[in-house]
Design an enzyme around this catalytic site. Sequence first.
Site, short mmCIF file in Angstrom:
data_model
loop_
_atom_site.label_atom_id
_atom_site.label_comp_id
_atom_site.label_asym_id
_atom_site.label_seq_id
_atom_site.Cartn_x
_atom_site.Cartn_y
_atom_site.Cartn_z
N ASN A 112 7.15 -7.58 -2.45
CA ASN A 112 6.19 -8.43 -2.64
C ASN A 112 5.59 -9.48 -1.79
O ASN A 112 4.97 -10.05 -1.80
CB ASN A 112 5.89 -9.24 -4.24
CG ASN A 112 6.46 -8.09 -5.19
OD1 ASN A 112 5.77 -6.60 -4.97
ND2 ASN A 112 7.11 -8.34 -6.06
N GLN A 155 -9.02 4.56 -4.43
CA GLN A 155 -9.68 3.34 -5.51
C GLN A 155 -10.16 2.10 -5.46
O GLN A 155 -9.86 0.68 -4.75
CB GLN A 155 -7.50 2.55 -6.43
CG GLN A 155 -7.56 1.53 -7.84
CD GLN A 155 -6.18 1.31 -7.89
OE1 GLN A 155 -5.92 0.98 -6.84
NE2 GLN A 155 -6.21 0.53 -8.85
N ARG A 206 0.82 -11.83 -2.10
CA ARG A 206 1.94 -12.58 -2.25
C ARG A 206 2.85 -12.33 -0.95
O ARG A 206 3.35 -13.35 -0.22
CB ARG A 206 2.75 -12.44 -2.80
CG ARG A 206 2.16 -12.79 -4.15
CD ARG A 206 3.16 -12.22 -5.32
NE ARG A 206 2.95 -10.71 -5.88
CZ ARG A 206 3.99 -9.98 -6.96
NH1 ARG A 206 4.21 -9.90 -7.90
NH2 ARG A 206 2.72 -8.68 -6.64
C1 UD1 Z 1 5.89 -3.76 -10.74
C2 UD1 Z 1 5.92 -3.10 -12.41
C3 UD1 Z 1 7.14 -3.66 -12.69
C4 UD1 Z 1 8.08 -3.54 -11.63
C5 UD1 Z 1 7.91 -3.64 -10.03
C6 UD1 Z 1 8.65 -3.08 -9.57
C7 UD1 Z 1 3.54 -2.78 -13.29
C8 UD1 Z 1 1.97 -3.48 -13.94
N1 UD1 Z 1 4.19 -3.21 -13.08
O1 UD1 Z 1 5.04 -4.75 -10.84
O2 UD1 Z 1 7.22 -3.32 -13.91
O3 UD1 Z 1 9.38 -3.70 -12.00
O4 UD1 Z 1 6.77 -3.15 -9.95
O5 UD1 Z 1 8.46 -3.24 -8.43
O6 UD1 Z 1 3.06 -1.32 -12.89
N2 UD1 Z 1 -1.03 -1.32 -7.06
C9 UD1 Z 1 -2.41 -0.38 -6.55
N3 UD1 Z 1 -3.30 -1.01 -7.89
C10 UD1 Z 1 -3.53 -1.44 -8.16
C11 UD1 Z 1 -2.13 -2.66 -8.39
C12 UD1 Z 1 -0.78 -2.48 -7.45
O7 UD1 Z 1 -2.39 1.14 -5.81
O8 UD1 Z 1 -4.58 -2.38 -8.57
C13 UD1 Z 1 0.24 -0.59 -5.49
C14 UD1 Z 1 0.47 -1.60 -5.07
O9 UD1 Z 1 -0.31 -1.44 -3.83
C15 UD1 Z 1 2.19 -1.80 -4.97
C16 UD1 Z 1 2.36 -0.97 -6.42
O10 UD1 Z 1 1.12 -0.51 -7.09
O11 UD1 Z 1 1.93 -0.72 -3.73
C17 UD1 Z 1 2.81 -1.77 -7.28
O12 UD1 Z 1 2.11 -3.21 -7.27
P1 UD1 Z 1 2.31 -4.77 -7.65
O13 UD1 Z 1 1.11 -5.60 -8.15
O14 UD1 Z 1 3.58 -4.73 -6.34
O15 UD1 Z 1 3.74 -4.04 -8.55
P2 UD1 Z 1 4.42 -5.86 -9.63
O16 UD1 Z 1 3.95 -6.61 -9.92
O17 UD1 Z 1 5.57 -5.44 -8.28
CA CA Z 2 5.77 -4.96 -5.71
#
Ligand code: UD1
Ligand code: CA
Length: 472
Positions: free
Chosen positions: A240, A84, A16
């Site tokens: 995001n 990962q 995003r």
């Molecule tokens: C996530 C939470 C949501 C919370 C929000 C708070 C989940 C499923 N949802 O959503 O409940 O309210 O954060 O900000 O956890 N990442 C990885 N590997 C992956 C996916 C993500 O390392 O496969 C990392 C991303 O780099 C990021 C973090 O995890 O730093 C959060 O991921 P993001 O996609 O931003 O989650 P949100 O949709 O914001």
């Molecule tokens: Ca996030």
Amino acid sequence: MNTYATVVLAAGKGTRMRSALPKVLHQLAGAPLLAHVLKAIEALPLSFPSLDTHLFSHRPVVVLGYGAAQIEAAFAERCLYALQHEQLGTGHALLAAQSVVEVLDPVPQTVLVCYGDMPLITSETLARVLVEHLTQHAAITFLTAYTQQPSDFGRVVRDVSGRVREIVEVRRATEEQKRINEINSGVYCFDREWLWPTLQALPRNFAGEYYLTDLIATASAQGRVITTVQGTVDETIGVNDRVQLATAEQVLRRRVLERHMYGGVTIVDPATTYIDDDVRIDRDTVILPGTMISGKTTIGAACRLGPGTAIEQSVLGNRCIVRNSMLEEAILEDDVSVGPFSHCRPGTHLAQGVRMGNFAEVKNSYVGAQTDMHHFSYLGDATVGEHVNVGAGTITCNYDGVRKNHTTIGAHAFIGSDTLLVAPVTVGEHAHTGAGTVVRHDVAPGALVVGAPARFLRMIESPEHVSAEDGK
Ligand code: UD1
Ligand code: CA
């Protein structure tokens, strides 16, 4: 002794953001998003009044994926890293850290997890989550916040008695659940023995991914202890997209400004003052509107900076005045004044009491104490002694088209208006140059030279012999 490890999830691309740069490397108040998170983690205390044991923590484990090499290069030894390979969700990301966490010595009993995109999280809040977790002997403790605009956050679903049942991601939430205004902030503590087997058994969800948030429903179904800690919405901001980046910038900027104001710095107009997180400013300094101070800049007491001033990566002593000017990688000792409309480029060192006035530029030069340089001058690659007068329009011609050459001006020298110093060249102590002199050869101490090219006129007996044509 209780041991814990911190895991920061930062493997996502940050789609995003619409950027080639990995999301956690985007800058916020002068530092990448991830640096802010690490700073909060590193500031966690190791003992708390409410806990009778000391804590032991390891270096944070950062889970990387997209742009891993770039992020690792930026943070190097500061963290441990787990990879990962495929981004299959936040639960999958945490699992990628297991092999790194489990070989830590001592093995942590508690795993504190946060996301790399929540730069406003504070160490106080992380500490509250940790302490709550350890005192309640919970399987999971997580941070929530209440907000009227829950937007894209996961919602915290509780039963009638207020016990946490699950976290529902917005994409899957019913209309009723979307109206819940308690959100999941993205900070969790897990009991290690419960965490790893449960995470391994976590099924793919509706989106074909493994969500960390799904662990809450699992723990709830097993009747495990789940506790929550309430934080503020501000520190929960997850970046995001670039709109959220700007919101985070605004909140952090205000936080930094308030820290300085409470610390004794006057900020006349916080709305137009930009100060990076790592800047240090001593008390009674006044910052006027339109001023930007960045990098690891240090500023002494009782300075007056601005209006319209940019200071990057510089060190200023006490009582300095900088008006409508720019300083980059410069050192200003006490009582220096610069501007209006001047520029100190990298390598500038102005010793105590230097006065650098209008439309002047200094680069890679040392300027001795009490030296004056009031108007339209350029000093590049120069060493200037103390009590020198640099007349209006003086220029060091430091570049011969091939290389940069050095100019030396001895103490108490008097450089007349419009003097051109063709480097490499040395002007001796107490020497004088007349107005419009073009100095191509060294000038002996105490000599007066005039003309283009410079010729010797006579010896100056004392520095008080100053001709009227030399502007001051
Ligand atoms: C996530 C939470 C949501 C919370 C929000 C708070 C989940 C499923 N949802 O959503 O409940 O309210 O954060 O900000 O956890 N990442 C990885 N590997 C992956 C996916 C993500 O390392 O496969 C990392 C991303 O780099 C990021 C973090 O995890 O730093 C959060 O991921 P993001 O996609 O931003 O989650 P949100 O949709 O914001
Ligand atoms: Ca996030």
